[in-house]
Design an enzyme around this catalytic site. Structure first.
Site, PDB file in Angstrom:
ATOM      1  N   CYS A   1       1.455  -1.528  -0.152  1.00 15.91           N
ATOM      2  CA  CYS A   1      -0.214   0.054  -0.160  1.00 15.91           C
ATOM      3  C   CYS A   1       0.579   1.387   0.395  1.00 15.91           C
ATOM      4  O   CYS A   1       2.257   1.529  -0.103  1.00 15.91           O
ATOM      5  CB  CYS A   1      -0.923  -0.292   1.880  1.00 15.91           C
ATOM      6  SG  CYS A   1      -2.521  -1.330   1.415  1.00 15.91           S
TER       7      CYS A   1
ATOM      8  N   SER B   1      -5.748  -4.622  -1.276  1.00 19.88           N
ATOM      9  CA  SER B   1      -6.684  -4.810  -0.319  1.00 19.88           C
ATOM     10  C   SER B   1      -6.147  -6.841   0.071  1.00 19.88           C
ATOM     11  O   SER B   1      -5.979  -7.341  -0.640  1.00 19.88           O
ATOM     12  CB  SER B   1      -8.151  -5.117  -0.532  1.00 19.88           C
ATOM     13  OG  SER B   1      -8.551  -3.702  -0.757  1.00 19.88           O
ATOM     14  N   ILE B   2      -6.221  -6.764   0.711  1.00 24.28           N
ATOM     15  CA  ILE B   2      -5.700  -8.275   1.880  1.00 24.28           C
ATOM     16  C   ILE B   2      -6.585  -8.881   3.131  1.00 24.28           C
ATOM     17  O   ILE B   2      -7.266  -9.661   2.456  1.00 24.28           O
ATOM     18  CB  ILE B   2      -4.408  -8.260   2.042  1.00 24.28           C
ATOM     19  CG1 ILE B   2      -3.281  -8.058   0.485  1.00 24.28           C
ATOM     20  CG2 ILE B   2      -3.795  -9.564   2.677  1.00 24.28           C
ATOM     21  CD1 ILE B   2      -1.837  -7.877   0.416  1.00 24.28           C
ATOM     22  N   ILE B   3      -6.399  -7.564   3.914  1.00 28.97           N
ATOM     23  CA  ILE B   3      -7.088  -8.636   5.134  1.00 28.97           C
ATOM     24  C   ILE B   3      -8.529  -7.530   5.074  1.00 28.97           C
ATOM     25  O   ILE B   3      -8.394  -6.217   5.032  1.00 28.97           O
ATOM     26  CB  ILE B   3      -5.929  -8.459   5.855  1.00 28.97           C
ATOM     27  CG1 ILE B   3      -4.949  -9.028   6.265  1.00 28.97           C
ATOM     28  CG2 ILE B   3      -7.107  -8.474   7.635  1.00 28.97           C
ATOM     29  CD1 ILE B   3      -4.212  -8.844   7.586  1.00 28.97           C
TER      30      ILE B   3
ATOM     31  N   ASN C   1       0.478   1.482   5.980  1.00 27.37           N
ATOM     32  CA  ASN C   1       1.112  -0.062   4.739  1.00 27.37           C
ATOM     33  C   ASN C   1       1.721  -0.766   5.675  1.00 27.37           C
ATOM     34  O   ASN C   1       3.115  -0.582   6.273  1.00 27.37           O
ATOM     35  CB  ASN C   1       2.116   1.121   4.470  1.00 27.37           C
ATOM     36  CG  ASN C   1       2.874   0.450   3.312  1.00 27.37           C
ATOM     37  OD1 ASN C   1       1.890  -1.201   2.368  1.00 27.37           O
ATOM     38  ND2 ASN C   1       4.012   0.477   2.600  1.00 27.37           N
TER      39      ASN C   1
ATOM     40  N   GLU D   1       1.513  -5.101   7.511  1.00 26.33           N
ATOM     41  CA  GLU D   1       1.137  -6.085   8.150  1.00 26.33           C
ATOM     42  C   GLU D   1       1.575  -6.250   9.608  1.00 26.33           C
ATOM     43  O   GLU D   1       2.967  -6.055  10.086  1.00 26.33           O
ATOM     44  CB  GLU D   1       1.047  -7.554   7.401  1.00 26.33           C
ATOM     45  CG  GLU D   1       0.516  -8.834   7.613  1.00 26.33           C
ATOM     46  CD  GLU D   1       1.215  -9.967   6.536  1.00 26.33           C
ATOM     47  OE1 GLU D   1       0.103 -11.064   7.236  1.00 26.33           O
ATOM     48  OE2 GLU D   1       1.961  -9.826   5.793  1.00 26.33           O
TER      49      GLU D   1
ATOM     50  N   ASP E   1      -5.549  -5.372  10.707  1.00 25.97           N
ATOM     51  CA  ASP E   1      -4.871  -5.267  11.404  1.00 25.97           C
ATOM     52  C   ASP E   1      -4.990  -3.468  11.608  1.00 25.97           C
ATOM     53  O   ASP E   1      -4.570  -3.337  12.921  1.00 25.97           O
ATOM     54  CB  ASP E   1      -3.875  -6.183  11.102  1.00 25.97           C
ATOM     55  CG  ASP E   1      -3.510  -5.693   9.634  1.00 25.97           C
ATOM     56  OD1 ASP E   1      -4.123  -5.086   8.952  1.00 25.97           O
ATOM     57  OD2 ASP E   1      -1.956  -5.815   9.349  1.00 25.97           O
TER      58      ASP E   1
END
Length: 208
Positions: A2, A52-54, A75, A77, A100
């Protein structure tokens, strides 16, 4: 991947221009092709491009706390976010997403600027505390996620890439020390960048 950007004027009565912030954000479309988000409040503006991942459906940034007084764009994880989510819920915090990112605003409510000590992950974070009118920038311990900033006489600019900062109209000059580092090392170590006016936030550091 991101991308985040933002701007803070030193004068509290000088509003951030929405079109300038949008121009900064557009330079990072390649980092986040799925979505974009903006937060504007007087002399501060935050924006991000999202991959978009989580929590694809409800994880839109910027993310806020329960009373909309703490906002963040981020940005990265957070690997330990399920454990942190349970701990924060047990303390009474109410979550409106499953991402998260929301961990960040609630950890800040609990621990202030020390919130980053509780994060296990890779991250570049910008957090705005509306009550204290304070902007916090933070980078993970290994510096996996990039974060650049320019502290100018009238404003602070930041972004995941240098070109996002330059999109605000900054006219850069070459940093000859940074060039020397590049010719010697084949990379430019933090806190330098090729632009004299722009610096990299060092790994494991906070700026506020």
């Amino acid at each position: 991947m991101c991308g985040i950007v933002g701007k803070l004027y030193q004068e509290e009565n000088r509003p951030v221009e929405a079109d300038r912030l949008a121009a900064m954000c557009r330079t990072l479309v390649h980092r986040g092709p799925d979505d974009e988000g903006f937060y504007l409040d007087g002399n501060v503006g935050l924006a991000m491009r999202r991959l978009s991942i989580i929590d694809v459906n409800t994880g839109k940034q910027p993310i806020h706390n329960e009373d909309h007084t703490v906002w963040t764009v981020y940005n990265g994880e957070i690997y330990n976010f399920p454990d942190l989510h349970r701990e924060l819920e047990a303390r009474g915090h109410r979550f409106y997403t499953r991402t998260d990112t929301e961990i960040i605003v609630h950890l800040y409510e609990e621990h202030g600027v020390d919130f980053v000590q509780h994060l296990n992950g890779m991250f570049a974070i910008a957090l705005w505390d509306d009550r204290q009118r304070r902007l916090i920038l933070a980078r993970d311990r290994l510096g996996i996620k990039p974060l650049y900033y320019a502290q100018l006489p009238d404003r602070l600019l930041f972004g995941s890439e240098i070109k996002a900062i330059l999109a605000d109209g900054l006219r850069p000059t070459m940093d000859l020390n940074a060039l020397s580092h590049y010719l010697s090392l084949l990379y430019i170590p933090a806190p330098w960048s090729i632009c004299r006016e722009v610096r990299k936030l060092e790994a494991g550091h906070i700026l506020f």
